[in-house]
Design an enzyme around this catalytic site. Sequence first.
Site, PDB file in Angstrom:
ATOM      1  CD  GLU A  47      22.278  38.426  35.518  1.00 42.54           C
ATOM      2  OE1 GLU A  47      21.564  39.370  35.922  1.00 42.54           O
ATOM      3  OE2 GLU A  47      23.453  38.258  35.874  1.00 42.54           O
ATOM      4  NE  ARG A 102      28.360  39.512  51.863  1.00 44.29           N
ATOM      5  CZ  ARG A 102      28.431  38.247  51.425  1.00 44.29           C
ATOM      6  NH1 ARG A 102      29.221  37.938  50.428  1.00 44.29           N
ATOM      7  NH2 ARG A 102      27.707  37.299  51.999  1.00 44.29           N
ATOM      8  CG  ASN A 120      27.804  43.981  40.408  1.00 43.42           C
ATOM      9  OD1 ASN A 120      28.309  44.608  41.323  1.00 43.42           O
ATOM     10  ND2 ASN A 120      26.916  43.032  40.609  1.00 43.42           N
ATOM     11  CG  HIS A 126      27.948  34.762  39.195  1.00 47.89           C
ATOM     12  ND1 HIS A 126      29.136  34.262  39.664  1.00 47.89           N
ATOM     13  CD2 HIS A 126      27.321  35.297  40.266  1.00 47.89           C
ATOM     14  CE1 HIS A 126      29.209  34.455  40.967  1.00 47.89           C
ATOM     15  NE2 HIS A 126      28.120  35.102  41.354  1.00 47.89           N
ATOM     16  N   GLY A 127      30.823  35.631  37.016  1.00 43.74           N
ATOM     17  CA  GLY A 127      32.132  35.028  36.743  1.00 43.74           C
ATOM     18  C   GLY A 127      32.670  35.335  35.356  1.00 43.74           C
ATOM     19  NE  ARG A 161      25.481  39.015  49.693  1.00 44.02           N
ATOM     20  CZ  ARG A 161      25.508  37.944  48.904  1.00 44.02           C
ATOM     21  NH1 ARG A 161      25.914  38.049  47.661  1.00 44.02           N
ATOM     22  NH2 ARG A 161      25.150  36.775  49.356  1.00 44.02           N
ATOM     23  N   GLY A 200      30.925  42.271  37.102  1.00 45.64           N
ATOM     24  CA  GLY A 200      31.418  43.087  38.201  1.00 45.64           C
ATOM     25  C   GLY A 200      32.846  42.803  38.582  1.00 45.64           C
ATOM     26  CB  THR A 259      29.887  35.701  45.020  1.00 42.64           C
ATOM     27  OG1 THR A 259      29.128  36.376  44.020  1.00 42.64           O
ATOM     28  CG2 THR A 259      30.446  34.416  44.431  1.00 42.64           C
ATOM     29  CB  THR A 260      24.915  35.082  43.580  1.00 36.81           C
ATOM     30  OG1 THR A 260      24.820  36.439  43.992  1.00 36.81           O
ATOM     31  CG2 THR A 260      23.530  34.508  43.405  1.00 36.81           C
ATOM     32  CD  GLU A 313      23.115  41.351  40.704  1.00 45.85           C
ATOM     33  OE1 GLU A 313      23.701  40.991  41.743  1.00 45.85           O
ATOM     34  OE2 GLU A 313      23.644  41.340  39.605  1.00 45.85           O
ATOM     35  CG  ASP A 357      27.462  44.744  44.132  1.00 50.03           C
ATOM     36  OD1 ASP A 357      26.749  45.755  44.030  1.00 50.03           O
ATOM     37  OD2 ASP A 357      27.040  43.595  43.949  1.00 50.03           O
ATOM     38  CG  HIS A 358      33.579  43.603  44.368  1.00 48.42           C
ATOM     39  ND1 HIS A 358      32.926  43.169  45.500  1.00 48.42           N
ATOM     40  CD2 HIS A 358      33.643  42.536  43.549  1.00 48.42           C
ATOM     41  CE1 HIS A 358      32.623  41.891  45.375  1.00 48.42           C
ATOM     42  NE2 HIS A 358      33.030  41.485  44.193  1.00 48.42           N
ATOM     43  CG  HIS A 407      23.453  41.484  45.259  1.00 48.64           C
ATOM     44  ND1 HIS A 407      23.936  40.209  45.108  1.00 48.64           N
ATOM     45  CD2 HIS A 407      22.352  41.371  46.053  1.00 48.64           C
ATOM     46  CE1 HIS A 407      23.173  39.354  45.781  1.00 48.64           C
ATOM     47  NE2 HIS A 407      22.220  40.033  46.370  1.00 48.64           N
TER      48      HIS A 407
HETATM   49  N1  PXP Z   1      24.686  38.720  38.016  1.00 50.20           N
HETATM   50  C1  PXP Z   1      24.229  38.371  39.241  1.00 50.20           C
HETATM   51  C2  PXP Z   1      22.806  37.978  39.365  1.00 50.20           C
HETATM   52  C3  PXP Z   1      25.060  38.423  40.374  1.00 50.20           C
HETATM   53  O1  PXP Z   1      24.573  38.073  41.582  1.00 50.20           O
HETATM   54  C4  PXP Z   1      26.392  38.859  40.219  1.00 50.20           C
HETATM   55  C5  PXP Z   1      27.279  38.987  41.417  1.00 50.20           C
HETATM   56  O2  PXP Z   1      26.754  39.974  42.267  1.00 50.20           O
HETATM   57  C6  PXP Z   1      26.825  39.214  38.925  1.00 50.20           C
HETATM   58  C7  PXP Z   1      25.957  39.119  37.840  1.00 50.20           C
HETATM   59  C8  PXP Z   1      28.206  39.690  38.665  1.00 50.20           C
HETATM   60  O3  PXP Z   1      29.105  38.629  38.863  1.00 50.20           O
HETATM   61  P1  PXP Z   1      30.660  38.919  38.812  1.00 50.20           P
HETATM   62  O4  PXP Z   1      30.962  39.875  39.917  1.00 50.20           O
HETATM   63  O5  PXP Z   1      31.267  37.569  39.000  1.00 50.20           O
HETATM   64  O6  PXP Z   1      30.949  39.512  37.464  1.00 50.20           O
END
Ligand code: PXP
Length: 250
Positions: free
Chosen positions: A151, A49, A7, A200-201, A45, A222, A100-101, A70, A9-10, A43
């Site tokens: 997921e 952002r 991911n 996530h995380g 959003r 991500g 975050t989500t 996403e 995004d950052h 993602h």
């Molecule tokens: N999966 C989904 C559905 C998410 O919304 C996110 C965060 O955008 C991630 C995975 C990635 O999470 P992380 O950035 O904590 O690895």
Amino acid sequence: MSRLNVNIDHIATIRQARRTNEPNPVSAAVICELAGADGITTHLRSDRRHIQDYDLIALKQVVITHLNVEMAATEEMVEIALRVKPDVVTLVPERPQEITTEGGLDVISHEETIKNAIDKLRDSGIFVSLFIDPDLRQIKAASKLGSYQIEICTANYARLNENPGDPTVRRTREIEIEIERIQTAARAATREELKVAVGHGLTYRNVGPIALIPEVEEFNIGHNIIARAALVGLDRAVREMIVAIRTSFI
Ligand code: PXP
């Protein structure tokens, strides 16, 4: 062998901090692919952002592995997906002020909206994944609505693993119970003929036990990769995560 989608995004978060044109998420996607990533996740959003609409268009042209976008199940987002045509759309819940989500979709309460989105996306050849908590009722609902994949949200697992300042409290019973929940959810989803991703995380430190769940085919990671990339470089950060996933043991 399970796949890693990075991911990115950052990378856009850094760019948007100055509203400039660097670093470019497309360049990041190319580096991730060269380092062995199996796909790119991003993602879009509603508040834009980080990733912008033009990033999606550019990513679609450049990504050669697999593009997973996403998004919330809103009309605006579905319209964008139909135009861009990523390989997969992952529907996620979105709350405007969230950092975050915050957890999985409530597929049961939003059945009609989600079904509408799935139908439109599927009809145009886009696979749909639903981001849900490891909850058997939500899995049944995802299957009923015709989702291709789920997921499983690992946010709670990740939270339990964070014990800043006290590493001796890791792998407590609570963590084991959460791993069992994820494992049970993954098995149930496979029985429903759903593909299984997680995300996530997840970090280099906590991904191991999740990577040992045989039903898990895909990781979406991500923050931790990009955070490490800021210090050691993106190529190395991606390669190290691939090793962490593929050589895991307890
Ligand atoms: N999966 C989904 C559905 C998410 O919304 C996110 C965060 O955008 C991630 C995975 C990635 O999470 P992380 O950035 O904590 O690895």
